[in-house]
Design an enzyme around this catalytic site. Sequence first.
Site: not given
Ligand code: UT7
Length: 311
Positions: A113, A238, A268
């Site tokens: 990225c 980004h 993204n």
């Molecule tokens: O280009 C560079 C690459 N990427 C980035 O910059 C990404 C950086 N990170 C992020 O943007 C965030 O960490 C994410 C958007 C990827 C995730 O957000 P988060 O607040 O860190 O969520 P999480 O991974 O902690 O997930 C929270 C909950 C989980 O459920 P439990 O374990 O709390 O029951 C996940 O299973 O949300 C669940 N979850 C979803 N629920 C509905 C994960 N993905 C989804 C989804 N829909 N698509």
Amino acid sequence: MEGIKIIGYGHALPEKIVSNEDLSKMVDTSDEWISSRTGIKNRYVSEQETNASLSLAAAKEAIADSGKKEEDLDLILLATVTPDYVTPSVACRVAAELSVKKEIPVFDFNAACSGFLYGLYLADRLLKVGQCALLMATEQLSKITDFTDRSTCVLFGDGSGAVVVEKKKEVSFDCFVGADGNAGPLYCKSLRFTKDAYIHMNGKEVFRFAVDKIQKSIARILEQNHLTMDDIDYVVCHQANYRIIDYVRKKLHAPEEKFFCNIQNYANTSAASIPLALYDMRQQGLLCPGKKVIVVGFGGGFTWGAALLDC
Ligand code: UT7
């Protein structure tokens, strides 16, 4: 100061738009979860389009916008993690469709990225005053997205951004890039369609890396150029997550309009996200002469980079 200036902007997007609503029919997710965690509403997904077809369309628009001719190009660069072939490079396939008459360097590179920042860095170092380069950043992340994995498939999109840059004598330009080799939190092992071929990501670790690196990168660019945030008209990060951008903006006590954001429309798009944002800003009349912009990239590798640009 000697440096490069963007003199032409172009973009290209696949025809198909996939909304959060559409994705919620494929995996257990919702518009509410995706919007509130990331700011994303829609993304473009390729069907007939190839990396080369998107790149060529963006390139032609950028060259026309720059007032240069195809034969004026001295360098052609393309940032991507999703090329069509191992060889020839996408850049070579684009060059084959343009009237490139001179013997010039034409190549793809991969800085995930951070690709657009690496491209600016390379163009600045490879050009001499008066010369110009075509820099494209094109991704088809849908090729390496597992559409059964809700933790990644809602995040990514396809698209291409291109710029023509010219090396000038009197211009405010500064650019640095870096990498640390921390490959664990974000990787994709191959373009072949096996489970390993998909993007794997530890979102929380990438989030922490991103907010730290963006703040440090902005501080470094400001310090190196004896500027403060008040001297900067726009910061273009980004576009990985609205929450990342908003977190950094609040830490820097900057107004919302200073941090451009268009992730809602594209998701993204990796290396393409910054040139797609610059393209939209140009369309909205934001990039008037005299404006100063900081662009900041970060991504897999980990890689990062930042640049100060004069409009
Ligand atoms: O280009 C560079 C690459 N990427 C980035 O910059 C990404 C950086 N990170 C992020 O943007 C965030 O960490 C994410 C958007 C990827 C995730 O957000 P988060 O607040 O860190 O969520 P999480 O991974 O902690 O997930 C929270 C909950 C989980 O459920 P439990 O374990 O709390 O029951 C996940 O299973 O949300 C669940 N979850 C979803 N629920 C509905 C994960 N993905 C989804 C989804 N829909 N698509």
